[in-house]
Scaffold this active site. Structure first.
Site, PDB file in Angstrom:
ATOM      1  N   HIS A 188       7.032  -7.453  -2.234  1.00  0.00           N
ATOM      2  CA  HIS A 188       6.891  -6.743  -1.218  1.00  0.00           C
ATOM      3  C   HIS A 188       8.130  -7.131   0.379  1.00  0.00           C
ATOM      4  O   HIS A 188       7.707  -6.520   1.029  1.00  0.00           O
ATOM      5  CB  HIS A 188       5.575  -6.597  -0.998  1.00  0.00           C
ATOM      6  CG  HIS A 188       4.455  -6.504  -1.105  1.00  0.00           C
ATOM      7  ND1 HIS A 188       4.776  -4.814  -1.859  1.00  0.00           N
ATOM      8  CD2 HIS A 188       3.075  -6.495  -1.547  1.00  0.00           C
ATOM      9  CE1 HIS A 188       3.178  -4.745  -2.129  1.00  0.00           C
ATOM     10  NE2 HIS A 188       2.788  -5.556  -2.613  1.00  0.00           N
TER      11      HIS A 188
ATOM     12  N   TYR B  89       6.200   8.347  -2.189  1.00  0.00           N
ATOM     13  CA  TYR B  89       5.188   8.517  -2.449  1.00  0.00           C
ATOM     14  C   TYR B  89       4.377   9.520  -2.421  1.00  0.00           C
ATOM     15  O   TYR B  89       3.998   9.771  -3.958  1.00  0.00           O
ATOM     16  CB  TYR B  89       4.289   7.799  -1.644  1.00  0.00           C
ATOM     17  CG  TYR B  89       2.941   7.645  -1.857  1.00  0.00           C
ATOM     18  CD1 TYR B  89       2.588   6.026  -2.847  1.00  0.00           C
ATOM     19  CD2 TYR B  89       2.087   8.613  -1.229  1.00  0.00           C
ATOM     20  CE1 TYR B  89       0.786   6.042  -3.145  1.00  0.00           C
ATOM     21  CE2 TYR B  89       0.347   8.507  -1.786  1.00  0.00           C
ATOM     22  CZ  TYR B  89       0.041   8.095  -2.548  1.00  0.00           C
ATOM     23  OH  TYR B  89      -1.605   7.423  -2.831  1.00  0.00           O
TER      24      TYR B  89
ATOM     25  N   LYS C  68       0.661  -1.540  -0.149  1.00  0.00           N
ATOM     26  CA  LYS C  68       0.240  -0.136   0.246  1.00  0.00           C
ATOM     27  C   LYS C  68       1.184   1.286   0.139  1.00  0.00           C
ATOM     28  O   LYS C  68       0.322   2.293   0.538  1.00  0.00           O
ATOM     29  CB  LYS C  68      -1.165  -0.040   1.147  1.00  0.00           C
ATOM     30  CG  LYS C  68      -1.347  -1.350   1.146  1.00  0.00           C
ATOM     31  CD  LYS C  68      -2.523  -1.208   0.052  1.00  0.00           C
ATOM     32  CE  LYS C  68      -3.364  -0.373  -0.412  1.00  0.00           C
ATOM     33  NZ  LYS C  68      -3.760  -0.646  -1.989  1.00  0.00           N
ATOM     34  N   ALA C  69       1.990   0.995  -0.602  1.00  0.00           N
ATOM     35  CA  ALA C  69       3.412   2.410  -0.615  1.00  0.00           C
ATOM     36  C   ALA C  69       2.807   2.850  -1.807  1.00  0.00           C
ATOM     37  O   ALA C  69       3.881   3.675  -2.508  1.00  0.00           O
ATOM     38  CB  ALA C  69       4.404   1.982   0.128  1.00  0.00           C
ATOM     39  N   GLY C  70       2.011   2.196  -3.101  1.00  0.00           N
ATOM     40  CA  GLY C  70       1.914   2.361  -4.289  1.00  0.00           C
ATOM     41  C   GLY C  70       2.782   2.152  -5.106  1.00  0.00           C
ATOM     42  O   GLY C  70       3.099   2.473  -6.274  1.00  0.00           O
TER      43      GLY C  70
ATOM     44  N   ARG D 297       6.164   5.478   1.562  1.00  0.00           N
ATOM     45  CA  ARG D 297       5.358   5.905   1.334  1.00  0.00           C
ATOM     46  C   ARG D 297       4.790   6.189   2.986  1.00  0.00           C
ATOM     47  O   ARG D 297       5.116   5.635   3.950  1.00  0.00           O
ATOM     48  CB  ARG D 297       3.983   5.325   1.407  1.00  0.00           C
ATOM     49  CG  ARG D 297       2.347   6.611   1.607  1.00  0.00           C
ATOM     50  CD  ARG D 297       1.234   5.293   0.810  1.00  0.00           C
ATOM     51  NE  ARG D 297      -0.197   6.452   0.892  1.00  0.00           N
ATOM     52  CZ  ARG D 297      -0.772   5.956   0.649  1.00  0.00           C
ATOM     53  NH1 ARG D 297      -0.884   5.029  -0.002  1.00  0.00           N
ATOM     54  NH2 ARG D 297      -1.997   6.625   0.149  1.00  0.00           N
TER      55      ARG D 297
ATOM     56  N   SER E 271      -4.048   2.772   4.552  1.00  0.00           N
ATOM     57  CA  SER E 271      -4.600   2.448   3.654  1.00  0.00           C
ATOM     58  C   SER E 271      -4.947   0.919   3.149  1.00  0.00           C
ATOM     59  O   SER E 271      -5.032   0.089   2.852  1.00  0.00           O
ATOM     60  CB  SER E 271      -3.004   2.716   2.414  1.00  0.00           C
ATOM     61  OG  SER E 271      -3.890   2.134   0.841  1.00  0.00           O
TER      62      SER E 271
ATOM     63  N   THR F 169      -0.862   8.266 -16.044  1.00  0.00           N
ATOM     64  CA  THR F 169      -0.835   7.967 -14.348  1.00  0.00           C
ATOM     65  C   THR F 169      -1.174   8.621 -13.070  1.00  0.00           C
ATOM     66  O   THR F 169      -1.133   8.469 -12.335  1.00  0.00           O
ATOM     67  CB  THR F 169       1.093   7.561 -14.026  1.00  0.00           C
ATOM     68  OG1 THR F 169       1.579   8.396 -14.203  1.00  0.00           O
ATOM     69  CG2 THR F 169       1.487   6.595 -14.931  1.00  0.00           C
TER      70      THR F 169
ATOM     71  N   PHE G 130      -3.989   9.431 -10.928  1.00  0.00           N
ATOM     72  CA  PHE G 130      -5.198   8.984  -9.881  1.00  0.00           C
ATOM     73  C   PHE G 130      -6.112   8.169 -10.491  1.00  0.00           C
ATOM     74  O   PHE G 130      -7.009   6.681 -10.586  1.00  0.00           O
ATOM     75  CB  PHE G 130      -4.994   8.957  -7.907  1.00  0.00           C
ATOM     76  CG  PHE G 130      -5.776   8.348  -7.451  1.00  0.00           C
ATOM     77  CD1 PHE G 130      -5.353   7.135  -6.874  1.00  0.00           C
ATOM     78  CD2 PHE G 130      -6.783   7.956  -7.241  1.00  0.00           C
ATOM     79  CE1 PHE G 130      -6.290   5.842  -5.877  1.00  0.00           C
ATOM     80  CE2 PHE G 130      -7.951   6.943  -6.376  1.00  0.00           C
ATOM     81  CZ  PHE G 130      -7.418   6.380  -5.925  1.00  0.00           C
TER      82      PHE G 130
ATOM     83  N   MET H 204      -6.340   5.801 -13.632  1.00  0.00           N
ATOM     84  CA  MET H 204      -5.507   4.564 -13.531  1.00  0.00           C
ATOM     85  C   MET H 204      -7.267   4.202 -12.166  1.00  0.00           C
ATOM     86  O   MET H 204      -7.054   3.266 -12.598  1.00  0.00           O
ATOM     87  CB  MET H 204      -4.498   5.084 -12.116  1.00  0.00           C
ATOM     88  CG  MET H 204      -3.096   5.498 -13.535  1.00  0.00           C
ATOM     89  SD  MET H 204      -1.706   4.412 -12.211  1.00  0.00           S
ATOM     90  CE  MET H 204      -1.607   3.298 -11.699  1.00  0.00           C
TER      91      MET H 204
END
Length: 297
Positions: free
Chosen positions: A110, A195, A49-51, A132, A140, A229, A231, A234
């Site tokens: 990850h 991020y 969840k860091a992008g 992030r 997130s 790209t 948000f 996407m």
């Protein structure tokens, strides 16, 4: 067929060297550890969840010179194999996808540094790390675990707050993960990005990634990548928004996969007491680490 809530209860994490991981990953651990990296591999590394999806799409756009059609060739999960992803009945899906890919490959993980297959270090691969801020990451990840049917139920926000701080989540402690990759950046080919910086000045950061990848892009191509790209773009793109993933795995009626993509949403979740407690723990765990995170834009 077990109801979804039962599946949720069964989605326990197992540990490798004290790091909680999905049980299917742990069951395929030797295959993952023996993965043969190649010197021209580029590995996208992130804490969950860091992008991750965002940087994947940026990298793919750079690779394809902003050819939108080429970036629609497959869902994002299939364009960059996730090396520790394994789901029965197939053994090691991520590894198999990676092995079948022509070079130069772009892969993702990850995994914290100490669990990475050794061949990545031995082959002096390039690593692209996105960090992030911990508070937004926690929020997130909480919403992601609520809708993800193969990860444990996060419980209440209050419960999850403690779980996250204790590193009892998939892929372990945020603090250790970020510190581990930060410490590798001077000894290996690691481009360490934030991020929040990509949010603030996407063009500048995309330019950095392109240079790192050995690509020279002109202004128009860069501008197009920034646009494609975003948000909003996407979130609407079925190749990136995970809308093709069955509801039995990701239930987007609970929370969308691409939820807000903002900086500072933690302020809508953290109580004053939680914030004070977190700051104290942060200072203690990140002592001597020279990273400065932006907490709001």
């Amino acid at each position: 067929m077990a109801p979804t809530s039962d599946l949720k209860k069964q989605s326990q994490l197992k540990e490798v060297a004290g790091i909680p991981l999905q049980s299917t990953t742990v069951d395929n651990w030797s295959q993952i550890q023996n993965f043969e990296a190649k010197p021209d591999d580029l590995l996208i590394c992130t804490y969950p969840k860091a992008g991750t999806t965002w940087i994947q799409e940026i990298v793919d756009m750079i690779e394809q010179d902003a050819d939108v059609e080429k970036c629609q060739r497959a869902i994002i999960q299939h364009r960059h194999p996730f090396i520790e992803w394994a789901r029965p009945p197939q053994p090691s899906d991520g590894i198999e996808l990676a092995n079948a890919m022509p070079a130069p490959r772009i892969l993702r993980t990850h995994l914290p540094t100490q669990l990475l297959p050794p061949s990545f270090w031995e082959n002096n691969c390039k690593f692209l790390y996105v960090a992030r801020n911990a508070k937004d990451c926690m929020v997130s990840y909480y919403h992601f675990q609520r809708m993800n049917q193969v990860l444990p139920d996060p419980g209440t926000w209050e419960e999850y707050f403690e779980t996250f701080i204790d590193g009892k989540v998939g892929w372990g402690s945020w603090f250790d993960h970020v510190k581990g990759w930060w410490q590798k950046k001077d000894r290996h080919q690691v481009l360490f990005l934030f991020y929040e910086d990509i949010k603030k000045d996407p063009k500048h950061e995309i330019q950095k990634v392109a240079q790192f990848m050995g690509k020279n892009l002109d202004e128009t191509v860069l501008d197009k990548i920034v646009q494609e790209t975003s948000f909003e773009k996407m979130k609407e793109n079925p190749m990136t928004n995970r809308s093709t993933v069955p509801k039995s795995i990701l239930d987007q009626s609970i929370s969308p996969f691409m939820r807000k993509g903002t900086v500072g949403d933690w302020k809508n979740h953290f109580t004053l007491a939680q914030n004070e407690k977190f700051d104290e723990i942060y200072r203690e765990k990140m002592k001597g680490v020279t990273i400065n995170f932006c907490m709001e834009l």
